[in-house]
Write a protein that holds these residues in place. Structure first.
Motif, PDB file in Angstrom:
ATOM      1  N   LEU A   1     -23.757 -36.497 -27.807  1.00 17.53           N
ATOM      2  CA  LEU A   1     -23.826 -35.040 -27.762  1.00 17.53           C
ATOM      3  C   LEU A   1     -25.150 -34.576 -28.368  1.00 17.53           C
ATOM      4  N   TYR A   2     -25.668 -33.454 -27.860  1.00 22.41           N
ATOM      5  CA  TYR A   2     -26.985 -32.970 -28.268  1.00 22.41           C
ATOM      6  C   TYR A   2     -26.869 -31.585 -28.906  1.00 22.41           C
ATOM      7  N   PRO A   3     -27.323 -31.430 -30.135  1.00 25.73           N
ATOM      8  CA  PRO A   3     -27.413 -30.082 -30.711  1.00 25.73           C
ATOM      9  C   PRO A   3     -28.354 -29.217 -29.873  1.00 25.73           C
TER      10      PRO A   3
ATOM     11  N   LEU B   1     -23.070 -27.633 -34.050  1.00 18.76           N
ATOM     12  CA  LEU B   1     -24.345 -27.230 -33.443  1.00 18.76           C
ATOM     13  C   LEU B   1     -24.456 -27.644 -31.982  1.00 18.76           C
ATOM     14  N   VAL B   2     -23.469 -28.383 -31.479  1.00 16.68           N
ATOM     15  CA  VAL B   2     -23.467 -28.803 -30.076  1.00 16.68           C
ATOM     16  C   VAL B   2     -22.958 -27.643 -29.220  1.00 16.68           C
ATOM     17  N   PRO B   3     -23.679 -27.259 -28.169  1.00 12.03           N
ATOM     18  CA  PRO B   3     -23.242 -26.145 -27.330  1.00 12.03           C
ATOM     19  C   PRO B   3     -21.857 -26.368 -26.728  1.00 12.03           C
ATOM     20  N   ARG B   4     -21.081 -25.291 -26.677  1.00 11.91           N
ATOM     21  CA  ARG B   4     -19.740 -25.347 -26.093  1.00 11.91           C
ATOM     22  C   ARG B   4     -19.838 -25.269 -24.575  1.00 11.91           C
ATOM     23  N   PRO B   5     -19.204 -26.203 -23.838  1.00  9.20           N
ATOM     24  CA  PRO B   5     -19.289 -26.158 -22.374  1.00  9.20           C
ATOM     25  C   PRO B   5     -18.466 -25.007 -21.789  1.00  9.20           C
ATOM     26  N   ILE B   6     -19.061 -24.299 -20.834  1.00  9.29           N
ATOM     27  CA  ILE B   6     -18.414 -23.192 -20.133  1.00  9.29           C
ATOM     28  C   ILE B   6     -18.325 -23.573 -18.652  1.00  9.29           C
ATOM     29  N   GLY B   7     -17.158 -23.442 -18.063  1.00  8.80           N
ATOM     30  CA  GLY B   7     -16.969 -23.806 -16.656  1.00  8.80           C
ATOM     31  C   GLY B   7     -17.573 -22.788 -15.702  1.00  8.80           C
ATOM     32  N   ALA B   8     -17.697 -23.201 -14.438  1.00 10.48           N
ATOM     33  CA  ALA B   8     -18.300 -22.329 -13.427  1.00 10.48           C
ATOM     34  C   ALA B   8     -17.521 -21.031 -13.268  1.00 10.48           C
ATOM     35  N   GLY B   9     -16.208 -21.098 -13.412  1.00  6.92           N
ATOM     36  CA  GLY B   9     -15.397 -19.900 -13.237  1.00  6.92           C
ATOM     37  C   GLY B   9     -15.624 -18.849 -14.311  1.00  6.92           C
TER      38      GLY B   9
ATOM     39  N   GLU C   1     -26.505 -16.717 -32.074  1.00  9.14           N
ATOM     40  CA  GLU C   1     -26.211 -16.559 -33.499  1.00  9.14           C
ATOM     41  C   GLU C   1     -24.893 -17.222 -33.875  1.00  9.14           C
ATOM     42  N   SER C   2     -23.953 -17.242 -32.932  1.00  6.83           N
ATOM     43  CA  SER C   2     -22.611 -17.750 -33.228  1.00  6.83           C
ATOM     44  C   SER C   2     -22.374 -19.144 -32.671  1.00  6.83           C
ATOM     45  N   GLY C   3     -23.433 -19.842 -32.268  1.00 11.87           N
ATOM     46  CA  GLY C   3     -23.292 -21.189 -31.707  1.00 11.87           C
ATOM     47  C   GLY C   3     -23.895 -21.263 -30.323  1.00 11.87           C
ATOM     48  N   GLY C   4     -23.903 -22.458 -29.762  1.00  6.99           N
ATOM     49  CA  GLY C   4     -24.524 -22.647 -28.454  1.00  6.99           C
ATOM     50  C   GLY C   4     -23.504 -22.690 -27.332  1.00  6.99           C
ATOM     51  N   LEU C   5     -23.982 -22.412 -26.140  1.00  8.67           N
ATOM     52  CA  LEU C   5     -23.171 -22.483 -24.918  1.00  8.67           C
ATOM     53  C   LEU C   5     -23.934 -23.288 -23.875  1.00  8.67           C
TER      54      LEU C   5
END
Length: 266
Positions: free
Chosen positions: A96-98, A176-184, A255-259
């Motif tokens: 995983l990548y920050p 610090l690792v971005p949270r994955p967001i789906g296409a939907g 500010e609240s984390g990565g996506l």
């Protein structure tokens, strides 16, 4: 009754932490550091597996004013290469990548890190309950006044019991690792509009303020991104000739984390 002053107490705690017993305990959860150009690297363990998966991290400690790179550095730089093929009783390793930052280096803008960091790992054993040894051949770049290749050969037998002194640090790195967001869901977080040939404007719609945006596209495309000074981001085609939509991936540092989410550039 004598009460030790804070300085004395702090010194006592430091001596206790550096005592042979404490160092031996740390060694159960960390590989010896491998020193390289302007940096060092080691493996850290969070302790016993959870749900059959071990949590680890690759720590790269950087000397002051030294840069290393993200998985997609941009116009310059070399991404880290993680080779776990020599590991024992390991079925899979997820790296995983920050979220990175844009860094100006020798007149070019790259995506990377200018502070020490941890790449979190998820290690799945082939056979549960059997000993697991993670062996990593790591290649990365450490750039100070000049850029130099760095190599580390790391090995750690994973503990199955005991409290790891690195668990909290690994949890911080994982955050610090971005949270994955789906296409939907992607359209709830970003809006992209055409801004000319090979150019787009991205507006972040999610919670918090977007600090930086990085766009990864398939070869031969390179998409450059920069803040537009109006709360949005300019995306420009740096390499490749567009002929139809480009399916890309955006990493947004907020500010609240990565996506991290899919992005279609029409």
């Amino acid at each position: 009754m004598n009460i030790a002053n804070p300085t004395t107490a702090a010194l006592a705690m430091a001596l206790l932490a550096s005592a042979p017993g404490a160092q031996a305990q740390d060694a159960d959860f960390a590989s010896p550091p491998a020193r390289a150009a302007h940096s060092s690297a080691r493996l850290l363990s969070a302790g016993a597996p959870s749900g059959g998966v071990y949590r680890l991290g690759v720590e790269i400690a950087l000397d002051p004013r030294t840069v290393t790179y993200w998985r997609s550095p941009g116009d310059a730089g070399a991404p880290p290469v993680f080779d776990f093929s020599a590991s024992e009783n390991v079925a899979a390793v997820e790296t995983l990548y920050p979220a990175p930052k844009h860094i100006v280096e020798a007149g070019m803008t790259v995506a990377g890190y200018d502070e020490s960091l941890i790449f979190p790992l998820r290690v799945t054993p082939k056979q549960a309950g059997k000993p697991v040894v993670v062996k990593l051949a790591l290649n990365y770049a450490a750039c100070a006044e000049i850029c130099l290749p760095a190599k580390a050969r790391l090995s750690l037998a994973l503990p199955t019991t005991g409290a790891s002194p690195f668990a909290a640090r690994l949890a911080t790195a994982e955050a610090l690792v971005p949270r994955p967001i789906g296409a939907g869901e992607a359209k709830q977080f970003v809006e992209v509009a055409r801004a000319g040939a090979g150019a787009w404007r991205l507006r972040y719609l999610g919670p918090g303020r977007a600090a930086d945006v990085f766009v990864e596209a398939p070869e031969p495309f390179i998409i450059d991104s920069a803040a537009d000074g109006k709360g949005g981001f300019e995306l420009k085609l740096g390499e490749g000739k567009q002929d139809g939509a480009i399916d890309a991936r955006a990493t947004i540092r907020t500010e609240s984390g990565g996506l991290e989410l899919p992005l279609t550039l029409e």
